[in-house]
Design a protein around this motif. Sequence first.
Motif: not given
Length: 255
Positions: A38-43, A221-228
């Motif tokens: 999502p937006n802001g996840a840290g990508k 890979s899914v990044l969610h709140y800065g975690e893969l």
Amino acid sequence: MTTLLEAKGVFLNYGAIPVLKNIDLELIQGERLVIIGPNGAGKTTLFKVLSGELPPTKGAVRMGDDDVSRHTGFRRVRRGVGRSFQVARVFLEMTVLDNVAVSVEARHGHEGRGAGFFRISTSPEVMDEAVGLLAHLGLSAQQNTLASELSHGDRKRLELAMILALRPRILMLDEPTAGMSPTDRAAAVDLIDRIVTENNITLILTEHDMGVVFQLGTRLSVLHYGELVVSGAPEEVRKNLLVREIYLGRNSRHD
Ligand SMILES: Nc1ncnc2c1ncn2[C@@H]1O[C@H](COP(=O)(O)OP(=O)(O)OP(=O)(O)O)[C@@H](O)[C@H]1O
Ligand SMILES: [Mg+2]
């Protein structure tokens, strides 16, 4: 399987705010890894750390046996990392051809023929190569147009031509089709596909458009709140319930 680029236990804080948390990631030669989230996840932040724009707060980024965590972006370019930006970075006041010539010249510079980085070239050899790259990307007709006058899609293509001029082994694309019309998007995806295949490039990209994700990606890979949180083959990730919950079912402003 050769690992070209690796993040090990990477953390990145902006001030006191943790943005990347304990990222482990391996980029294998020849694959096309897509980071979604999502937006802001840290990508974008992850891309900055991988490309050398930001040093990690903790952890290491490696290329081969070398820890490149503290190397600048420029040194990483020398080792074959090419990166595009969420908003294309080109020299607006220069023609399309000169933009690419600057990149070709830069590569020649760090291959040992002079030291200049951003230099406008008059060498026929450099100009020929720039002309060839523009043809490769379908931008020949715009050769003498100022970059500031290009459409959004063409500006992205120009940026890609400039990156390819550096002959990267690894290409990092941050939302390459963001803001494009469906027609431009389809053309951009075909172009990326062709360029990556023809030039034997390993690709890592972020993208919000799920059509693009599944068309280009060989691993997600899914990044969610800065975690893969999940990583695997596209179909496996698509089926993953957690992914549906945090991302696929709840799409963002880009869709
Ligand atoms: N320079 C900065 N200083 C402080 N916080 C920042 C900075 N850049 C980004 N952030 C914050 O870090 C978090 C991650 O941002 P990042 O741009 O990496 O996300 P993203 O996954 O690329 O989002 P998007 O899908 O919108 O491009 C966000 O909360 C953002 O507000
Ligand atoms: Mg981003």
